[in-house]
Design an enzyme around this catalytic site. Sequence first.
Site: not given
Ligand SMILES: NC(=O)c1ccc[n+]([C@@H]2O[C@H](COP(=O)([O-])OP(=O)(O)OC[C@H]3O[C@@H](n4cnc5c(N)ncnc54)[C@H](OP(=O)(O)O)[C@@H]3O)[C@@H](O)[C@H]2O)c1
Length: 255
Positions: A37, A152, A156
Amino acid sequence: MPRIFITGSTDGLGRAAAGALMGEGHDVVLHARTRERAAALSDLARDAAGVVIGDLASAAQTRELARQVNQIGRMDAVIHNAGVYLEPSRATTADGHAKTLAVNTLAPYLLTALIFRPDRLIYLSSGLHHAAAGSLRDIDWTRRSWNAAQAYSESKLQVIALALTLARVWPDVLSNAVDPGWVPTKMGGPHATGDLEKGYLTQTWLAVSNDAAATVSGGYWYHRQRQAPAPQARDPAFQDQLMGQLAALTGVALF
Ligand SMILES: NC(=O)c1ccc[n+]([C@@H]2O[C@H](COP(=O)([O-])OP(=O)(O)OC[C@H]3O[C@@H](n4cnc5c(N)ncnc54)[C@H](OP(=O)(O)O)[C@@H]3O)[C@@H](O)[C@H]2O)c1
C-alpha cells in the site's frame, strides 16, 4: 516547521491532508498499512519526513509503528485519521478483537500511549457517533450479534471520549476530535454530498495553525466550527470507564 504524523495517509482524507500540509512546507510523516500500500505514496514520499508501515488491526504492528515514528523523532502533531467503516462481520483480529474496535479505537489509543507525546492530537470521528447507544458493556462485541453500523458509531464515540479525556488530563497538549462530514472517499463513496476539501482542512488547521481559535483543546469540530458531541463523550465517568477498558484490552495504561 511543525512535523506531523498522519495515520492512514495512503488514501482519502489522510492523503489529502498530507498533500495540503506538505504543500505548505510542513514536514509530514506518512503511514501505509502494508509495504504494498505504500506504493500509493510514491508521489508524496520523496518530499515526506518519512513513511512508516503497519496494520492497525494488529497490536504488534501498531506497537512497531509507534517505534518507527519515535525513531524519526518527536512529532509536533499527530492526526489519528485511519479508520474502517462497515465491516461485514466482527472480523476477529489476530489479537481476538473486533476489527472495527481494533482499528478505530484500540490503535489510536495505543499510538497515543506509545508515541512520544506531541503538542497536538487530532482524532477523526464522525457525526454518526450520535447514533451510538453509548453503552460500554460489550465494546469488543463478544456477546452481541454483530451490527456494523452500531460498531462504527460506537468506535467514533469512543475516539471523541479519548480526545476529550486527554484534553482533561494532559493540559500541556491540545487534543481535539473532528467530524469531516460525509465526503467522497473510498469510505464515503461516490454519492457523498460533503465537500472533500472542507473534510480535511479542519484537521490540518488544528494541527498547525497558531490562530487563537485553533489552539484550543477539548473540542469536537465540524468545518472549523465547534459542535456539541454526544453527552457521554464529555462525561468524566464514561471517559474513565472507557480508559479502563482500553487499558485492559491493550495491556497498556495511558495514565
Ligand atoms: N469519508 C467520510 O464520509 C467520513 C465521514 C465521517 C468520518 N470519516 C472518518 O475519516 C477518517 C478517514 O476516512 P476516509 O474517508 O479518508 O477513509 P478511506 O478513504 O477509506 O481511507 C482510510 C485510510 O485508513 C487506512 N486504513 C484502514 N484500515 C487500516 C489498517 N488496518 N491499518 C492501517 N491503515 C488503515 C486506509 O489504508 P488503505 O488505503 O490501505 O485501506 C486509508 O489510508 C476515518 O477515520 C473515517 O472514519 C470519514
